[in-house]
Structures are given as C-alpha cells and as structure tokens.
Design a protein around this motif. Sequence first.
Motif, short mmCIF file in Angstrom:
data_model
loop_
_atom_site.label_atom_id
_atom_site.label_comp_id
_atom_site.label_asym_id
_atom_site.label_seq_id
_atom_site.Cartn_x
_atom_site.Cartn_y
_atom_site.Cartn_z
N ARG A 1 -13.04 18.67 24.14
CA ARG A 1 -13.50 17.66 25.10
C ARG A 1 -13.64 18.25 26.50
NH1 ARG A 1 -10.64 14.47 28.33
NH2 ARG A 1 -8.71 15.18 27.36
N LEU A 2 -12.70 19.13 26.90
CA LEU A 2 -12.78 19.74 28.23
C LEU A 2 -13.94 20.71 28.32
CD1 LEU A 2 -9.01 20.43 28.97
CD2 LEU A 2 -10.44 18.68 29.98
N ARG A 3 -14.26 21.40 27.22
CA ARG A 3 -15.34 22.37 27.23
C ARG A 3 -16.68 21.72 27.53
NH1 ARG A 3 -15.67 27.57 24.97
NH2 ARG A 3 -17.77 28.23 24.41
N ASP A 4 -16.89 20.49 27.06
CA ASP A 4 -18.14 19.78 27.35
C ASP A 4 -18.25 19.43 28.84
OD1 ASP A 4 -18.70 19.94 24.68
OD2 ASP A 4 -17.88 17.96 24.22
N LEU B 1 -6.16 25.36 32.75
CA LEU B 1 -6.20 26.00 34.06
C LEU B 1 -7.53 25.76 34.76
CD1 LEU B 1 -4.99 27.97 36.19
CD2 LEU B 1 -5.93 29.85 34.83
N LEU B 2 -8.62 25.92 34.04
CA LEU B 2 -9.94 25.72 34.65
C LEU B 2 -10.21 24.24 34.96
CD1 LEU B 2 -12.06 28.18 32.47
CD2 LEU B 2 -11.29 28.51 34.83
N ALA B 3 -9.63 23.34 34.18
CA ALA B 3 -9.79 21.91 34.49
C ALA B 3 -9.10 21.56 35.80
CB ALA B 3 -9.23 21.07 33.34
N ARG B 4 -7.93 22.12 36.03
CA ARG B 4 -7.26 21.88 37.31
C ARG B 4 -8.05 22.51 38.46
NH1 ARG B 4 -0.73 22.81 36.35
NH2 ARG B 4 -0.51 21.43 34.52
N PHE B 5 -8.62 23.67 38.21
CA PHE B 5 -9.43 24.31 39.25
C PHE B 5 -10.70 23.53 39.53
CE2 PHE B 5 -12.60 27.62 40.51
CZ PHE B 5 -12.00 28.00 41.70
N GLN B 6 -11.26 22.89 38.52
CA GLN B 6 -12.47 22.09 38.71
C GLN B 6 -12.18 20.84 39.52
OE1 GLN B 6 -14.14 20.46 35.11
NE2 GLN B 6 -16.25 20.59 35.90
N GLN B 7 -11.01 20.27 39.40
CA GLN B 7 -10.67 19.07 40.15
C GLN B 7 -10.55 19.33 41.64
OE1 GLN B 7 -7.08 17.57 38.38
NE2 GLN B 7 -8.08 16.97 36.45
N THR B 8 -10.35 20.57 42.05
CA THR B 8 -10.23 20.88 43.48
C THR B 8 -11.57 20.93 44.19
OG1 THR B 8 -10.26 23.26 43.00
CG2 THR B 8 -8.11 22.17 43.05
N LYS C 1 -3.10 29.61 43.62
CA LYS C 1 -2.04 28.60 43.70
C LYS C 1 -1.83 27.92 42.35
CE LYS C 1 -0.69 24.49 46.32
NZ LYS C 1 -1.10 23.54 47.40
N ILE C 2 -2.92 27.56 41.69
CA ILE C 2 -2.81 26.93 40.37
C ILE C 2 -2.24 27.91 39.36
CG2 ILE C 2 -4.13 25.80 38.53
CD1 ILE C 2 -6.14 24.94 40.66
N TRP C 3 -2.63 29.18 39.47
CA TRP C 3 -2.12 30.23 38.58
C TRP C 3 -0.59 30.34 38.68
CZ3 TRP C 3 -4.24 33.99 35.23
CH2 TRP C 3 -3.42 35.07 34.94
#
Length: 368
Positions: free
Chosen positions: A158-161, A17-24, A34-36
Amino acid sequence: MNWVRLNEQVRSDCEELLARFQQTDSVRFDVFSKIWKEMKFGQIFYGTVGREKRAFSQLVLDVAVGYFMPPFSFQIRVGGLYLIYSLYHCQTASPRVGISVALKDWDDVLSLEKDALGSRHLDAVYVLRQLLSCKAFRFTAMPTSLKFKKSRKAEGSRLRDKFVARARAPQELLDRDAMEELANVHDLYHKLKLSVCAESSEGKRSGMDLIRPNIVQKLRGCVLTFNDWQSNNQLVGQEADDNNEEGGGGGGGDVDGGQGTSLRTESSQRARLLSSIKSRAYGQATESCKSRRHRQVELDVGDRAGPASPKKAAKVSLKARTQENLCTVAALKKEAPTVTRIHRLVTLERCKFQGKQEENNSMTTGLE
C-alpha cells in the motif's frame, strides 16, 4: 537464513522510513538523517556474522536502490539516494559491497542529478557525487540477478503505491516558456494571414477561419482542468483508503467515502464480469483435448442438421489384425496349386539340347 522473509522485512522497514520522510515535504539530508537516527536504522546490519555479512548487505542495498529509480516521485527518489548512501557507509562487510546499478538505468540517475541541480538541491547532488568519488556503484547488465526458478511475482504494498509520482506530462509539456513561445508563434502566424488575406474581404474571412482564436488560453485551461481532476481523484482515493482502514472494510455512513467506495465497487464488479465472460468463452474449449476438437465440431453439426449418425465401429487392435492376416496367409497357401520348380525346366531344356546335338553329329558322320 530465510532470504525471502528477510527481503520482505527489509522492504517494509525501508518503506516505513521513506513514508516518514515523505510526510516532511522536504528533500534535505538533515531531515532524513534525523529520521534515520530516530528509527536507529543503522542497526539493521547488527547480528550478521561471517559470510552472511556480504550476502545481507547485498540484499539490503538491492532493495534500497529500487526506490532510487523511476517511477517514484522526486522526493522518494532523493530519499532513496540518501538511503543507499547511509546503508553503504553503515554496512559491516569488509571490503564494502557495491551498489548494483544497471547500465540502462544510469540515464535516469543523470536526469535526477540534473533536476536536483536545477532545483538547487545541492545536498542531493553532493551525496550522489560522493558515491561516485568512492566508486560505490557497481554497473551490471541487469537490474537484479537472474536465478533459476526465480519467482516473477511483483512485490507491492500500500505504501509503495503512494510513492509513485503523479503523471505530469501535460504540465511539463506546456510549461511557462513553451506557452510564451506558442503565443509568439501564434501571433506571428496571425499577422502573416492578415497580410496575405488583406486584398479581399471574402479571402480574409475564409483564410481566418483556419486560425483557432485564443489557442494559448484554451490549452492552459485544459491543463488546469486536468490538474484539478487529477488532484480530486487522488483525494478521493486517499479518503477511501482512510475509511477502509477506520471501518475495517465495513459499511460506513460517510458521504465523502461513499464515492470512493462506489468507484471501487464498480471496478470490482467489472473485473468479475470480465472473468465470468472469459470463463464461459473458454470453458468449452478446455473440456476437450486439442486433437479431438474437430471431431466435437462434426458431432455438433450433425446434431443440428438432423438425427445423429450411427457410431463408427471400434478400431481393431494390432494383435487382432496380426492374427487375422496370419490366418489369411495360411489359407491361401493351402488353396494354392502345386508350384512348378524352375530348376526342373532348366534340366529338360538341357536334355533336349544335348539330344539335338547328338543327332547332328550322327548325320555328319554318315555323310562322310
């Protein structure tokens, strides 16, 4: 329920969820909402019944609150704030489970609120104050609950880094206001040196050598150089990760990914070299017991000095020593002469004393 497996699954869902939010590239709550809704993240609490509701809600909130704290970037921390806000209001436990926050971490929360307020991110400030107004935070002594025999293995992925913020200490130290203030102080100091060293040309030249010209421009150039180097390293790391994902770890022929792969290869070779050096250094020490290391050293010295000394006799057991002592005592008893008894000497002395006393009595009667 397997809580360790549930913890990993909840963590992977939160990171997705946070990775998708970071891409915005946004910190707006409507984008997060919206992502939620697209991921139907509110259904994470479905399926828990009875006492499992509170335990599972506590687990989910503990995982989500970790992304609300440093060292993650500002966007990820704001996303973590939106995440705990949404999870707190969507949980099925009644009464609601509080969000555990350690007292030492509260300063970080206040600094995030200050940064959001200064950047005019009012939706983040509003969400945080809503949580404060409904008393959603539960202050604790430690960030996580301490348990007996709990594994201390650090969770990572990998996403956490990618969520961790880049080091921006030089940029924050030399911001625009600080550079202007430094330029003013430098100009004032330069004028004072000119006024003091105006009498003699030699004194002026020797005194002005202590001033570094264009110090503000040089500091700005150093900061820009560091920023470019940091950006290039980040791009190289991302390209290497992409090439590894596409090629499955195989040998690709791309020039861009070659540099990142070579850097990773050099670091792995260095790690293997260090491990081999440590194993050779400590391998001999682990073979022998601690109490016998000094004996091993003595044997080594003897081997170097000359021929090996004869081995020491084996230590006699306790049973053999006891039997030998008993035999020695028995032999001494046989060889010893007859012992004069003390009570016989006492009787002889008494007899002599009585005889003398009778003689004295007889002499006194004869005189009379």
